[in-house]
Enzyme design. Structure first.
Site, short mmCIF file in Angstrom:
data_model
loop_
_atom_site.label_atom_id
_atom_site.label_comp_id
_atom_site.label_asym_id
_atom_site.label_seq_id
_atom_site.Cartn_x
_atom_site.Cartn_y
_atom_site.Cartn_z
N LYS A 39 76.27 44.31 63.37
CA LYS A 39 75.86 43.00 63.13
C LYS A 39 77.08 42.05 63.13
CE LYS A 39 72.04 44.62 60.24
NZ LYS A 39 71.37 44.78 58.85
N GLU B 66 66.92 55.74 55.50
CA GLU B 66 66.09 56.60 56.67
C GLU B 66 66.25 57.98 56.00
OE1 GLU B 66 64.20 55.72 58.91
OE2 GLU B 66 64.84 53.56 59.15
N VAL C 79 58.04 45.53 62.42
CA VAL C 79 58.53 44.19 62.89
C VAL C 79 57.36 43.78 63.94
CG1 VAL C 79 59.97 42.63 64.17
CG2 VAL C 79 60.65 44.43 62.33
N ILE D 130 67.51 35.64 57.35
CA ILE D 130 68.38 34.43 57.10
C ILE D 130 68.75 33.97 58.45
CG2 ILE D 130 70.64 33.87 56.48
CD1 ILE D 130 70.40 36.58 54.61
N GLU E 213 68.02 35.85 66.88
CA GLU E 213 68.15 35.62 65.34
C GLU E 213 67.79 36.72 64.47
OE1 GLU E 213 69.73 33.91 62.57
OE2 GLU E 213 69.07 32.35 64.01
N GLY F 218 63.00 44.21 56.46
CA GLY F 218 61.50 44.07 56.46
C GLY F 218 60.89 43.53 57.20
N GLY G 21 61.82 53.74 50.71
CA GLY G 21 61.55 53.26 51.99
C GLY G 21 62.91 52.16 52.44
#
Length: 420
Positions: A201, A186, A14, A132, A125, A298, A183
């Site tokens: 979440k 994990e 990220v 999203i 976010e 991602g 991928g």
């Protein structure tokens, strides 16, 4: 044009994507933010690891970022709970705004951070559903509504596994191995397939929707490790989709919070979301149902959400992190035992007369009625696949315990909830 300086802690998938997008789309981002945004310094644990060349200095001393008076926003893009929490606290106490993608930390410490922040903005976010914009939708776009329910496919690993099991007839272990090779999972997949990632979440979403402060150990959490092709066959036979859902529901002054495999009706939009994609259905009392769909993970999708927070901080004055100026809400968490649902049971039994009658008697004595029934026969054994009408969680758990104790039952029954 004024400038906004960033300090980025964590340059994994990220973090690297954030740096890439800020560089490649710098003019667009500056036009939208109203200021030039640049990374002044990055921090990593190990400087000896091979890394691409960045156009900003890198250190292994986090304090060089946290104590730098010229850095306006700290991007916390690491993993874990305790260390990121310490980083976040120090950043806020040093009067720096914070942007984080860390859902595990927020699941435990979101209210503490909101209190420490005061008027300093915190962006998160990227902590739920990757690219999203569900946080902004709940906090801002739907701010006029009481949120009646949230149903979300918010773990791409589980959705990928269940999709492959459905489409190709593969068993769980085989699909999990493929997910790891691609991928999507994990080496230790417990956090994903056990439902804990989705639970973290959901807790964040529930805080924004309902102002409720709950922890993972307060809620019902079940993963997908016990799902078999017999469960998939039942779904196909009776027109259901099988998904791992995060569910939050308002019931009077109580809120249900739960994560578990769920049968959805064949016409449910969420049931049609396959592969690694995420989707979230939110029902408001005035707006009705709204649906949000997109990449839930991602590097680039998550980085897009991180940068959206940076732009928002650059544009606006502070707003409450979790969407509420006050905390005197009357909503409370519904006890797990009081949750109601229809249920599916998969029961492995000896193939002999009277077995179904014994099971039906137990269900009847508890007050649970059978809706549908299938029986798959094997050598010496049978698998009973049945669904019930709506009953309480406490009732179905009692029934499962009593059915498990029968000598003719050869394994603990598998239970899946059904959303009508």
């Amino acid at each position: 044009m004024k400038e906004l300086a960033l300090g980025i802690i964590g340059l994994g998938t990220v973090g690297r994507s954030v740096a890439k997008i800020l560089k490649e789309n710098q003019d667009l981002i500056a036009a939208r933010a109203g200021c030039a945004i640049y990374i002044k310094k990055g921090a990593v644990k190990d400087l000896s690891k091979s890394r691409e060349i960045f156009d900003f200095p890198i250190t292994n001393n986090i304090d060089e970022i946290l104590n730098d008076p010229e850095i306006d926003i700290v991007l916390e893009l690491t993993g874990g709970v305790d260390t990121p929490f310490e980083i976040a606290k120090k950043a806020l106490r040093n009067s720096k705004s914070l942007v984080t993608a860390n859902k595990a930390m927020l699941a435990y410490h979101r209210y503490s951070l909101q209190q420490i922040a005061g008027d300093l903005p915190i962006g998160f976010e990227a902590s739920v559903a990757g690219g999203i914009p569900i946080i902004k939708a709940l906090r801002d776009g739907l701010g006029a509504n009481h949120i009646l329910s949230i149903h979300g496919i918010i773990n791409g690993t589980c959705n990928f596994i269940l999709t492959k099991m459905k489409d190709f007839g593969m068993e769980f272990d085989a699909v999990l191995k493929e997910a790891q090779e691609l991928g999507y999972a994990e080496a230790d997949p417990t956090f994903d397939v056990g439902g804990f990632d989705a639970a973290h979440k959901l807790l964040i979403l529930a805080s924004i929707a309902y102002g409720i402060d709950a922890r993972p150990n307060d809620m019902l959490i079940e993963g997908i490790t016990q799902i078999t092709q017999e469960d998939i066959a039942f779904a196909k036979e009776f027109g259901y989709h099988l998904k791992l859902l995060g569910i939050a529901k308002k019931d009077g002054d109580c809120i249900e919070l739960r994560v578990h495999p769920t049968f959805l009706p064949k016409d449910a939009m969420l049931g049609k979301v396959d592969g690694v994609m995420n989707a979230i259905s939110v029902v408001g009392d005035y707006v009705g149902e709204t649906l949000y769909y997109g990449a839930g993970a991602g590097g680039e999708a998550t980085a897009s959400a991180v940068i959206s927070d940076i732009i928002e901080i650059a544009r606006t004055k502070s707003s409450p992190m979790l969407g509420f100026k006050t905390t005197n809400h009357i909503l409370k968490l519904k006890p797990i035992e009081e949750i109601t649902s229809a249920y599916y049971l998969r029961i492995l039994v000896l193939d002999k007369p009277g077995v179904l009658a014994k099971i039906a008697t137990i269900l009847g004595e508890i007050g649970i009625s059978i809706d549908t029934l299938l029986q798959h026969n094997h050598k010496h054994y049978s698998t009973l696949l049945l669904s019930t009408h709506i009953c309480k969680e406490a009732e179905i758990r009692l029934a499962v315990a009593r059915i498990s104790a029968l000598e003719v039952v050869k394994a603990k029954p598998t239970m899946i909830r059904i959303e009508k």
